[in-house]
Scaffold this motif. Structure first.
Motif, short mmCIF file in Angstrom:
data_model
loop_
_atom_site.label_atom_id
_atom_site.label_comp_id
_atom_site.label_asym_id
_atom_site.label_seq_id
_atom_site.Cartn_x
_atom_site.Cartn_y
_atom_site.Cartn_z
N ALA A 102 0.83 -1.21 0.00
CA ALA A 102 0.00 0.00 0.00
C ALA A 102 0.86 1.26 0.00
CB ALA A 102 -0.93 0.00 1.21
N VAL A 103 2.07 1.16 0.54
CA VAL A 103 2.96 2.33 0.59
C VAL A 103 3.40 2.76 -0.81
CG1 VAL A 103 5.14 3.23 1.49
CG2 VAL A 103 3.71 1.76 2.92
N PRO A 104 4.00 1.87 -1.63
CA PRO A 104 4.36 2.31 -2.99
C PRO A 104 3.15 2.66 -3.83
CG PRO A 104 4.70 -0.06 -2.76
CD PRO A 104 4.46 0.48 -1.39
N ALA A 105 1.99 2.01 -3.60
CA ALA A 105 0.79 2.35 -4.36
C ALA A 105 0.38 3.80 -4.09
CB ALA A 105 -0.34 1.40 -4.00
N LEU A 106 0.42 4.21 -2.82
CA LEU A 106 0.10 5.60 -2.47
C LEU A 106 1.13 6.57 -3.04
CD1 LEU A 106 -1.57 7.69 -0.92
CD2 LEU A 106 -0.19 7.17 1.11
N LEU A 107 2.40 6.19 -2.98
CA LEU A 107 3.45 7.06 -3.51
C LEU A 107 3.33 7.22 -5.02
CD1 LEU A 107 6.49 5.79 -1.39
CD2 LEU A 107 5.22 7.93 -1.11
N TYR A 108 2.99 6.14 -5.73
CA TYR A 108 2.80 6.23 -7.17
C TYR A 108 1.63 7.16 -7.52
CZ TYR A 108 6.09 2.46 -8.26
OH TYR A 108 7.22 1.71 -8.42
N ALA A 109 0.54 7.07 -6.74
CA ALA A 109 -0.61 7.94 -6.98
C ALA A 109 -0.24 9.40 -6.78
CB ALA A 109 -1.76 7.54 -6.05
N ILE A 110 0.55 9.69 -5.75
CA ILE A 110 1.01 11.07 -5.51
C ILE A 110 1.92 11.53 -6.63
CG2 ILE A 110 2.34 12.53 -3.95
CD1 ILE A 110 1.41 10.77 -1.65
#
Length: 405
Positions: A123-131
């Protein structure tokens, strides 16, 4: 886990918990024993990435209407994540059908829940990719496109530093120099995009601009490194199951962004298919393929190879644009190509490995030599024993039976 020990729930035996450094050492040991299949996989990954990354600028150009986008960029990101989720589900179904009798089914509820708990870090890289996808458009408000490309080159060194901190990856001095050469080569290559009379440092000197620059450089670098760490930390989990979680998180975050956009801009912006064309559909498929391929880079290769691959893809894009559209290849472009390929050869050269890696390789080589010598000595002993037995003469006493009649 207590005091660095893990207790088995069945036999209650205690084992030492593997640290990040031990995981890194195991990964480095695995890299030393790279097989021909692994080299072929790396070649296919780099080749596929070059094609997909090279097609992206062309598809983006084709998606414009009168120099503008008629669709919402957030909708493109959301549809891309949905496409990747569908692909992951299809591959899981195919993988399940190929499972052998007795293996734990991949699509069972227990397996899914256990894998979801183990891979919650995705979930951490997924959120960072969205940002990061949002920052790509924000940066255009503060910097010109050429400056944005220049600043993005700093990701190379940031990724290397994060790999050293998070993954405990060891780099030799030669490899650090190779990464610096890669930064220089990309910069020289992109100097041609600056307009006449402008310089790479002609950026607005404001606090907000510096903050966005720091975020723009660190967020995608952190996303790549944490993605690699999350995928490799659960190496035994199916990559398609991990991708399902990663892309599912990404779809959720982008859907929340669409909801936020609908609140501020009105319900009309909630139509995710508005303004899309055949070119944008191809762009979505291309972005989805890039994301899927990146997951294979992060799990079976590394982030540095992915960065080099993207750089080579940019070079091939420049050559293809010169062939197809008649664009001129400048001297900066040719010099940049030379520096990038020198950097790549220097980084992946066996002489560039860290000292500890070289020592591990020497120890493994010595172990192989010792095993070979032990096999030779055992063979010699067997041969000597056979010769002694063949040359042994049976005496009259030895012909007597062991037991009395």
């Amino acid at each position: 886990m207590k005091n660095g020990m893990i207790e088995c729930s069945v036999c209650h035996s205690k084992l030492v918990s593997p640290s990040t450094k031990s995981v890194s050492r195991a990964y480095d040991k695995h890299r030393i024993k790279v097989s021909s299949k692994q080299r072929a996989l790396n070649f296919l990954l780099v080749g596929g990435d070059c094609v997909l990354v090279g097609l992206q600028p062309i598809l983006v150009y084709m998606s414009k209407v009168d120099g503008k986008f008629l669709f919402s960029p957030i909708s493109v990101n959301f549809l891309t994540e949905i496409t990747k989720v569908v692909f992951a589900i299809l591959m899981l179904v195919l993988q399940t059908r190929r499972q052998k009798v007795g293996e734990k089914p991949l699509l069972s509820i227990s397996t899914f829940i256990q894998a979801a708990r183990s891979n919650v870090l995705l979930a951490v890289p997924a959120l960072l990719y969205a940002i990061n996808n949002y920052l790509k458009f924000i940066m255009q408000l503060y910097f010109n496109p050429a400056t944005v490309k220049m600043l993005s080159n700093l990701k190379v060194l940031v990724i290397a530093v994060l790999l050293k901190i998070v993954m405990k990856r060891r780099f030799s001095i030669i490899q650090w120099e190779a990464l610096a050469l890669l930064l220089i080569g990309i910069t020289i290559n992109q100097l041609r995009t600056l307009p006449e009379g402008a310089t790479a440092l002609s950026v607005p000197v404001t606090t907000v601009a510096y903050v966005y620059t720091l975020i723009f450089v660190t967020v995608p670098s952190m996303a790549s490194v944490f993605n690699e760490y999350a995928l490799k930390s659960q190496y035994d989990t199916s990559i398609y199951l991990q991708n399902l979680f990663l892309y599912g998180y990404g779809a959720i975050f982008n859907f929340l962004a669409i909801l936020g956009s609908a609140v501020f801009k009105g319900p009309d912006s909630f139509d995710i298919f508005e303004g899309h064309s055949k070119a944008t559909m191809l762009l979505i498929c291309n972005n989805a393929a890039q994301g899927i391929l990146s997951s294979f880079f992060f799990k079976y290769a590394d982030t540095i190879l992915k960065k080099y691959s993207s750089t080579v893809a940019t070079i091939f894009t420049g050559i293809a644009s010169a062939v197809l559209f008649g664009h001129t290849l400048t001297i900066n472009f040719m010099l940049g190509i030379s520096v990038v390929f020198i950097s790549m050869h220097q980084f992946f050269s066996p002489l560039a490995k860290a000292k500890e890696d070289q020592q591990n390789g020497m120890h493994e080589k010595l172990d192989m030599q010792d095993n070979h010598r032990s096999r030779e000595s055992s063979f010699i002993n067997m041969a000597a024993g056979a010769n002694e037995e063949a040359s042994h003469r049976v005496g009259p006493d030895e012909k007597q039976p062991l037991l009395p009649k």
